[in-house]
Design an enzyme around this catalytic site. Structure first.
Site, PDB file in Angstrom:
ATOM      1  N   GLY A   1      -6.098   6.325  -7.797  1.00 44.00           N
ATOM      2  CA  GLY A   1      -5.505   6.093  -9.224  1.00 44.00           C
ATOM      3  C   GLY A   1      -4.507   5.099  -9.561  1.00 44.00           C
TER       4      GLY A   1
ATOM      5  CB  SER B   1      -5.721   1.001  -6.562  1.00 40.12           C
ATOM      6  OG  SER B   1      -5.040   0.888  -5.474  1.00 40.12           O
ATOM      7  CB  SER B   2      -7.775   2.669 -11.130  1.00 42.16           C
ATOM      8  OG  SER B   2      -8.914   2.533 -12.118  1.00 42.16           O
TER       9      SER B   2
ATOM     10  CG  ASP C   1      -7.734   1.420  -1.893  1.00 45.27           C
ATOM     11  OD1 ASP C   1      -8.464   0.880  -1.001  1.00 45.27           O
ATOM     12  OD2 ASP C   1      -7.234   2.621  -1.757  1.00 45.27           O
TER      13      ASP C   1
ATOM     14  CE  LYS D   1     -10.192   5.318  -3.214  1.00 47.14           C
ATOM     15  NZ  LYS D   1     -10.121   6.169  -1.975  1.00 47.14           N
TER      16      LYS D   1
ATOM     17  N   GLY E   1      -5.722  10.174  -2.708  1.00 42.75           N
ATOM     18  CA  GLY E   1      -6.833   9.510  -1.898  1.00 42.75           C
ATOM     19  C   GLY E   1      -8.046   9.013  -2.996  1.00 42.75           C
TER      20      GLY E   1
END
Ligand code: C5P
Length: 294
Positions: free
Chosen positions: A97, A99-100, A132, A10, A94
């Site tokens: 990654g 979190s995804s 996140d 993101k 930032g």
């Protein structure tokens, strides 16, 4: 059966911090937008959970893939799998990654073990991992408030290219350090991000304010990062910003060829100091890409 998931990165289209909350977190307003850069997570059923990562330094119990699986396993003991993670998103940069990846693990276990969790339930589990992760369940574009976990979906800006510049700068305990370096002068009322949300709802994305409250403390901590912002401007980027707490920066361009030209100039300027790639905004979050039986 093995399943393959794509866990996108993101960027933040503007980020304001309103102040410190009584629970120790900060109240934020930001627009999160998923991009086509993605990690790949493979998952297959196994009697115990394990993780193989193609970047040795990211292996270990701290990896959010394992933390997500352990957390879900407390509720669903059958939620175990063998995971293999192929990193494409620079770590701690930032771009969200880790979190995804965590959300990809939740979705993989939900699919493999037929847990029947809805997107809303997946978001709730994701919020227990961090501020996140919830965004990556649905992805696309969203206004994030609270500590970053309260999401209002927004239309994604159509066909924008994103030049992503990720410098090789490691800041220990980056997120907590940068939140800790904020002063009251860095706080604002959230109206600029609210205006961005209104503009996106009206499908006007030319006037987005991309200011990020972490810019001041980040450049104070690592002054060389100003070169990244300068390189984007010198290369002709009209609209650029800092993603999350950095150090990744990005530029938005309507014309994909212009985006590639800007990327080439920045790449030549920064050399091995940064990874520079062109991506696009996407309308999804984590996706289950293919099913292979066997
Ligand atoms: O949510 P997450 O665990 O990723 O946050 C890491 C740290 O960043 C928190 O422990 C807190 O110090 C800080 N943080 C914050 N306000 C937020 C999100 C994170 O102060 N909205």
């Amino acid at each position: 059966m093995t399943i393959r998931l794509l866990a996108p990165a993101k960027i933040n289209l503007g980020l304001e911090i309103l102040g410190r909350r009584s629970d120790g977190y900060h109240e934020i307003r930001t627009i999160l937008a998923a991009i086509s850069m993605a990690d790949e997570l493979l998952a297959e059923p196994a009697s115990a959970t394990s993780l193989d990562v193609d970047q040795h330094e990211l292996a270990g119990d701290d990896n959010l893939v394992l933390r997500a699986a352990v957390m879900l396993g407390e509720q669903f003991p059958q939620a175990t799998a063998r995971f293999a993670l192929r990193k494409r998103i620079p770590a701690a940069s930032g771009l969200g990654g880790a979190s995804s990846d965590a959300v990809a693990a939740l979705i993989a276990l939900n699919e493999l073990r037929q847990l029947g969790l809805t997107p809303v339930e997946l978001e709730r589990y994701a919020a227990r991992i961090g501020s996140d992760p919830p965004f990556f369940v649905r992805g696309g574009c969203a206004l994030a408030s609270g500590r970053g976990d309260v999401l209002t979906p927004l239309p994604a800006p159509a066909s924008l290219s994103v030049v992503v510049v990720s410098p090789n700068v490691a800041i220990p305990q980056k997120t907590a350090t940068l939140y800790g370096a904020l002063t009251p002068a860095d706080f604002s009322d959230g109206k600029r991000v609210q205006a961005n949300a209104a503009a996106l709802t009206a499908r006007l994305d030319d006037d987005l304010c991309l200011d990020n409250a972490f810019s001041r403390p980040l450049y104070a901590l690592a002054p060389s990062l100003r070169l990244v912002s300068d390189a984007l401007h010198v290369a002709g980027a009209g609209r650029s910003g800092l993603s999350g707490a950095g150090p990744s920066h990005y530029a938005l361009e309507r014309d994909p060829e212009r985006a590639e030209a800007i990327a080439a100039v920045v790449r030549a300027k920064l050399g091995p100091e940064a990874a520079v790639n062109v991506h696009r905004l996407i309308a999804s979050g984590v996706t289950v890409h293919t099913y292979c039986s066997g």
